[in-house]
Design a protein around this motif. Structure first.
Motif, mmCIF file in Angstrom:
data_model
loop_
_atom_site.group_PDB
_atom_site.id
_atom_site.type_symbol
_atom_site.label_atom_id
_atom_site.label_comp_id
_atom_site.label_asym_id
_atom_site.label_seq_id
_atom_site.Cartn_x
_atom_site.Cartn_y
_atom_site.Cartn_z
ATOM 1 N N VAL A 23 -9.653 -8.558 5.937
ATOM 2 C CA VAL A 23 -8.870 -9.574 5.097
ATOM 3 C C VAL A 23 -8.249 -10.684 6.033
ATOM 4 N N ARG A 49 -4.052 -0.226 8.558
ATOM 5 C CA ARG A 49 -3.535 -1.494 9.388
ATOM 6 C C ARG A 49 -4.764 -2.166 10.075
ATOM 7 N N ILE A 53 -7.043 -3.625 7.099
ATOM 8 C CA ILE A 53 -6.573 -4.804 6.775
ATOM 9 C C ILE A 53 -6.779 -5.802 7.826
ATOM 10 N N LEU A 55 1.364 -6.535 5.743
ATOM 11 C CA LEU A 55 0.871 -5.392 5.100
ATOM 12 C C LEU A 55 2.242 -4.539 4.982
ATOM 13 N N TYR A 104 0.714 -1.171 -0.004
ATOM 14 C CA TYR A 104 -0.074 -0.142 0.003
ATOM 15 C C TYR A 104 0.889 1.065 -0.114
#
Length: 216
Positions: A192, A185, A188, A203, A169
Motif C-alpha cells: 500500500v 504491518r 501494508i 496503520l 485494522y
C-alpha cells in the motif's frame, strides 16, 4: 479561580501570570510584590495559597523546568517528575503500546526543551531509562530518529502534505497478537502506497477481546 482572578488582578497584575488548574506561574520584581499578590488572592477567595521561589533563576512549573535568561526564558524537562519508571519492555501487551511509550517521552523532550543541547541531554537520559526497563536500544534510537525527522519535515512542508492516511485494522487479542500485528504491518508496508509521495500510511491496529460465555 477565574472569578477570584477577575477581582484580585484588577490592579497590579504581574507581567506574567499563568495558571493551570491550581498551579500558578508568575513573574514579580521582588518578594514584597509576591506577598502582596498572595494576600489579594487569599482575601478574594478565603483560600490558603503557598508559593515557591526560583533558585538560581530556575523554577519548576508542572513537569517543565523554566529558567530566566536576559531575554525571555528557556525550558527543559523537570527531572523530578520523571523518575525512570515506565511500561516494562518485557510486558505482555501489544507492540504498539511500547512504541507509544517511547514516542510519548521523546515528544515531551522535543516539545519542552528550547535548545538542542538540553534536548540532546534529555534524549540520552531517556535512552538509558528505556534500556534499564528492558527496551532494545535499536527500537529507542529508531523512535528518536523518526520523531526528529518528522519534526523537521513538519516545519519544511505545507500542513496539507503532512496528513497521514489512516487504515484501521481490528484483531482479536491472543498469545499470537505480536506475530499477527507484525505480519499485517509488513503486508501494508509492501503493498500500500499513497498517491501523494509527501503523505504516509498510518496503520492503526486495535484489539477486541474474545467473549467469555457463561456456561451456567
Amino acid at each position: 479561580m477565574g472569578t477570584i482572578e477577575a477581582t484580585a488582578l484588577q490592579q497590579n497584575r504581574p507581567s506574567i501570570y499563568c495558571r493551570y488548574i491550581d498551579d500558578i506561574f508568575v513573574r514579580v520584581r521582588n518578594l514584597d510584590e509576591l506577598q502582596a499578590l498572595k494576600k489579594r488572592l487569599a482575601d478574594a477567595s478565603g483560600l490558603n495559597f503557598t508559593y515557591e521561589e526560583s533558585r538560581d533563576g530556575s523554577l519548576p512549573f508542572l513537569d517543565v523546568l523554566v529558567t530566566a535568561r536576559n531575554a525571555g526564558f528557556t525550558t527543559t524537562v523537570y527531572k523530578e517528575t520523571s523518575q525512570g519508571l515506565c511500561l516494562n519492555g518485557d510486558s505482555e501487551c501489544p507492540q504498539r503500546y511500547f512504541r507509544s511509550t517511547i514516542n510519548a517521552y521523546v515528544r515531551r523532550a522535543l516539545s519542552y526543551c528550547t535548545s538542542w543541547e538540553s534536548t540532546h541531554k534529555e534524549l540520552e537520559r531517556l535512552t538509558q531509562v528505556f534500556i534499564n526497563n528492558g527496551y532494545k536500544n535499536s527500537d529507542v534510537q529508531e523512535a528518536i530518529n523518526t520523531a526528529i525527522n518528522k519534526e523537521h519535515t513538519d516545519k519544511q512542508q505545507p500542513q496539507e502534505d503532512n496528513q497521514k492516511i489512516k487504515i484501521f485494522y481490528k484483531i482479536h487479542m491472543s498469545t499470537q497478537h505480536r506475530i499477527e500485528e507484525k505480519s499485517i504491518r509488513n503486508i501494508i508496508h509492501r503493498n500500500v502506497k499513497p498517491t501523494n509521495p509527501n503523505q504516509a500510511i498510518d496503520l492503526v491496529i486495535y484489539y477486541k477481546t474474545k467473549k467469555i460465555h457463561n456456561s451456567s
